[in-house]
Design a protein around this motif. Structure first.
Motif, short mmCIF file in Angstrom:
data_model
loop_
_atom_site.label_atom_id
_atom_site.label_comp_id
_atom_site.label_asym_id
_atom_site.label_seq_id
_atom_site.Cartn_x
_atom_site.Cartn_y
_atom_site.Cartn_z
N PHE A 37 0.82 -1.22 0.00
CA PHE A 37 0.00 0.00 0.00
C PHE A 37 0.86 1.27 0.00
O PHE A 37 0.73 2.11 -0.90
CB PHE A 37 -0.96 -0.03 1.19
N PRO A 38 1.77 1.47 0.98
CA PRO A 38 2.61 2.68 0.92
C PRO A 38 3.57 2.68 -0.26
O PRO A 38 3.92 3.74 -0.78
CB PRO A 38 3.36 2.66 2.26
N TRP A 39 4.01 1.48 -0.73
CA TRP A 39 4.90 1.41 -1.89
C TRP A 39 4.18 1.92 -3.14
O TRP A 39 4.76 2.69 -3.92
CB TRP A 39 5.35 -0.03 -2.08
N LEU A 40 2.93 1.52 -3.33
CA LEU A 40 2.17 2.00 -4.48
C LEU A 40 2.01 3.51 -4.45
O LEU A 40 2.16 4.19 -5.47
CB LEU A 40 0.79 1.33 -4.52
N VAL A 41 1.69 4.04 -3.25
CA VAL A 41 1.40 5.48 -3.15
C VAL A 41 2.68 6.31 -3.22
O VAL A 41 2.77 7.27 -3.99
CB VAL A 41 0.64 5.79 -1.84
N ALA A 42 3.69 5.95 -2.41
CA ALA A 42 4.88 6.80 -2.28
C ALA A 42 5.88 6.59 -3.40
O ALA A 42 6.55 7.55 -3.82
CB ALA A 42 5.55 6.54 -0.93
N ILE A 43 6.00 5.37 -3.91
CA ILE A 43 7.09 5.07 -4.85
C ILE A 43 6.58 4.84 -6.26
O ILE A 43 7.09 5.42 -7.22
CB ILE A 43 7.90 3.86 -4.33
N VAL A 44 5.54 4.01 -6.45
CA VAL A 44 5.03 3.76 -7.79
C VAL A 44 4.32 5.00 -8.33
O VAL A 44 4.60 5.47 -9.44
CB VAL A 44 4.08 2.55 -7.81
N SER A 49 4.40 13.95 0.23
CA SER A 49 4.28 13.46 1.60
C SER A 49 2.90 13.71 2.18
O SER A 49 2.36 12.87 2.92
CB SER A 49 5.35 14.11 2.49
N ASP A 50 2.29 14.86 1.84
CA ASP A 50 0.96 15.14 2.38
C ASP A 50 -0.08 14.17 1.80
O ASP A 50 -1.00 13.73 2.51
CB ASP A 50 0.55 16.59 2.13
N ARG A 51 0.07 13.79 0.52
CA ARG A 51 -0.87 12.84 -0.09
C ARG A 51 -0.62 11.41 0.41
O ARG A 51 -1.56 10.61 0.51
CB ARG A 51 -0.79 12.91 -1.61
N VAL A 52 0.64 11.10 0.76
CA VAL A 52 0.91 9.81 1.42
C VAL A 52 0.22 9.78 2.78
O VAL A 52 -0.40 8.78 3.16
CB VAL A 52 2.43 9.59 1.58
N GLY A 53 0.30 10.90 3.51
CA GLY A 53 -0.37 10.99 4.81
C GLY A 53 -1.87 10.85 4.69
O GLY A 53 -2.51 10.18 5.50
N ILE A 54 -2.45 11.48 3.66
CA ILE A 54 -3.90 11.37 3.44
C ILE A 54 -4.29 9.93 3.13
O ILE A 54 -5.29 9.41 3.62
CB ILE A 54 -4.34 12.32 2.31
N VAL A 248 3.86 7.14 7.81
CA VAL A 248 4.12 8.17 6.79
C VAL A 248 5.61 8.50 6.69
O VAL A 248 6.17 8.57 5.60
CB VAL A 248 3.32 9.45 7.10
N LEU A 249 6.27 8.68 7.83
CA LEU A 249 7.67 9.10 7.80
C LEU A 249 8.57 8.04 7.19
O LEU A 249 9.44 8.35 6.36
CB LEU A 249 8.14 9.43 9.22
N PHE A 250 8.39 6.78 7.57
CA PHE A 250 9.28 5.74 7.06
C PHE A 250 9.23 5.61 5.54
O PHE A 250 10.28 5.54 4.89
CB PHE A 250 8.97 4.40 7.73
N PRO A 251 8.04 5.56 4.90
CA PRO A 251 8.04 5.51 3.43
C PRO A 251 8.72 6.72 2.78
O PRO A 251 9.43 6.58 1.78
CB PRO A 251 6.55 5.46 3.07
N HIS A 259 16.80 6.58 -0.77
CA HIS A 259 16.61 6.24 -2.18
C HIS A 259 16.36 4.74 -2.37
O HIS A 259 16.91 4.11 -3.28
CB HIS A 259 17.81 6.69 -3.00
N GLY A 260 15.51 4.19 -1.52
CA GLY A 260 15.19 2.78 -1.58
C GLY A 260 13.84 2.53 -2.22
O GLY A 260 13.21 3.43 -2.77
N SER A 261 13.41 1.27 -2.14
CA SER A 261 12.12 0.89 -2.73
C SER A 261 11.42 -0.09 -1.80
O SER A 261 11.57 -0.01 -0.59
CB SER A 261 12.35 0.28 -4.12
#
Length: 417
Positions: A37-44, A49-54, A248-251, A259-261
């Motif tokens: 879930f966070p991988w799709l939002v934050a990385i893909v 960051s605000d939209r990851v939080g939302i 939120v912070l970790f992703p 610069h990870g995935s």
């Protein structure tokens, strides 16, 4: 005659084994989702960051809105069949999302919708599963609630570690395959649930009330209890201050600083939840903790120490070690807080009190995720992490001086067990 006696003797052990099997299947699935879930939002999708939080807030918000209804409903129904139905329904959304991703229709809004649907279903599953745990503990562990909770939590979080490991392969095998696997695991959880003994609702002493009246009754009992109120307050504020940091912070740190995935994100999750699982399992092998309040409050200090060290931006391997240390302490506070509620709750309103407690512990998460996202956008990830530290110090001192939590002890019969 001997055959019947042997079957009766095996039933408690069988119930515990099937219950723990369901825990493992369910939370391996949860661990996969926790990475994807966070991988799709934050990385893909590379959202801010605000939209990851939302997005993380929208996944937790249904738990806040529906968990009381989930607890009130569970107190009215036969738990085994109810839990099995819910787990079977949960198999559908991952399959739908797998198909949408495979056909190239992935959007931010679709991921949000997926999170909301699973959050609603989870709000009904959680109090039902936890109420079932008390039934299993009575027949399998001679009523040792602390041990039952510790066993369940160790299985829950160690299973999530396995799920994180599988989720970390998202870049290799692809998200659709993992969502299909998630659905299969949920179906296996439903199968193990079907093997449990029947768990009918506790008999009522009077006429059946409305569901809203049941919810109000549970909230009143929770808030007026000198034993439960400070526990819920502490866990709620920890959700506001710590859960947002974790979700939120970790992703964002993995993406922008290291610069990870998906693999790096999975390792951090494995360390944190593995720590919770290890400490919970250790507690299940020990005598029950008597000074529960003191154990919770000292464990809460660990999160603040970890975040102060993270502020200095050491290597990702240090972050992994800190996440493990944080998880070890988190297992103590989470196990003891849940045990306090399980010990206190009467059979006829156990699911309602558990759901009200979960509302308190999870209720701070959506707010924390939203605020953390905006703090990171405003201050940057490493500076934003210090804000929850200062607020937690203020909260800890307030609870120490103005509530009886520090002196809270387990019931003496349980402590001797």
């Amino acid at each position: 005659m001997d055959t019947d006696e042997n079957a009766a003797a095996e039933e408690p052990r069988s119930d515990l084994a099937w219950y723990m099997g369901g825990i493992w299947f369910y939370f391996i699935s949860s661990g996969i989702q926790g990475v994807i879930f966070p991988w799709l939002v934050a990385i893909v999708l590379h959202e801010s960051s605000d939209r990851v939080g939302i997005a993380q807030m929208m996944m937790m918000l249904p738990m806040l809105l529906f968990t009381l209804f989930g607890g009130a409903l569970a107190d009215r129904l036969e738990l085994r069949s109810h839990l099995q139905r819910l787990q079977l329904i949960q198999t559908v959304p991952p399959l739908m999302l797998a198909w949408l991703i495979y056909t190239g229709h992935l959007t931010y809004e679709i991921v949000l919708g997926f999170g909301v649907v699973l959050g609603i279903l989870g709000a009904y599953v959680m109090p039902t599963r936890d109420a079932m745990l008390t039934r299993v503990a009575v027949v399998s562990l001679k009523g040792n609630i602390q041990r039952a909770v510790a066993l369940a939590m160790s299985g829950q979080f160690l299973a999530q570690v396995g799920g994180f490991l599988v989720g970390g392969t998202a870049m290799i095998v692809g998200a659709p395959a993992l969502f299909v696997l998630q659905s299969v695991l949920l179906a296996c959880a439903a199968f193990t649930t079907s093997k449990l003994s029947l768990a009918p609702p506790a008999p009522l002493s009077g006429a059946r009330k409305s569901q809203l009246s049941d919810i109000k009754e549970g909230l009143v009992v929770l808030w007026t209890s000198e034993r439960l109120r400070p526990v819920v307050l502490m866990m709620f504020m920890s959700g506001v201050l710590f859960m947002g940091v974790f979700m939120v912070l970790f992703p964002i740190m993995v993406r922008d600083i290291y610069h990870g995935s998906s693999f790096e994100l999975a390792v951090i999750n494995m360390c944190f939840f593995g720590g919770i699982g290890i400490s919970s399992f250790t507690l299940s092998r020990m005598r029950p903790i008597r000074r529960q309040g003191r154990a919770m409050m000292l464990a809460m200090c660990t999160g603040s120490v970890v975040m102060v060290v993270m502020h200095f931006g050491f290597s990702i391997y240090v972050v992994d070690a800190l996440a493990l240390f944080w998880g070890l302490a988190g297992g103590v506070s989470m196990t003891q807080s849940r045990a306090v509620v399980q010990e206190f709750a009467s059979p006829h309103m156990r699911a309602r009190l558990i759901s009200a407690f979960q509302l308190g512990t999870m209720g701070g998460g959506p707010l924390g995720a939203l605020l953390t996202g905006y703090l990171i956008k405003w201050m940057g990830p490493l500076d934003a992490i210090l804000v929850p530290v200062v607020l937690m110090i203020i909260l800890w001192l307030s609870i120490f001086f103005f509530t009886p939590l520090w002196k809270l002890e387990a019931p003496r019969a349980e402590a001797r067990g």
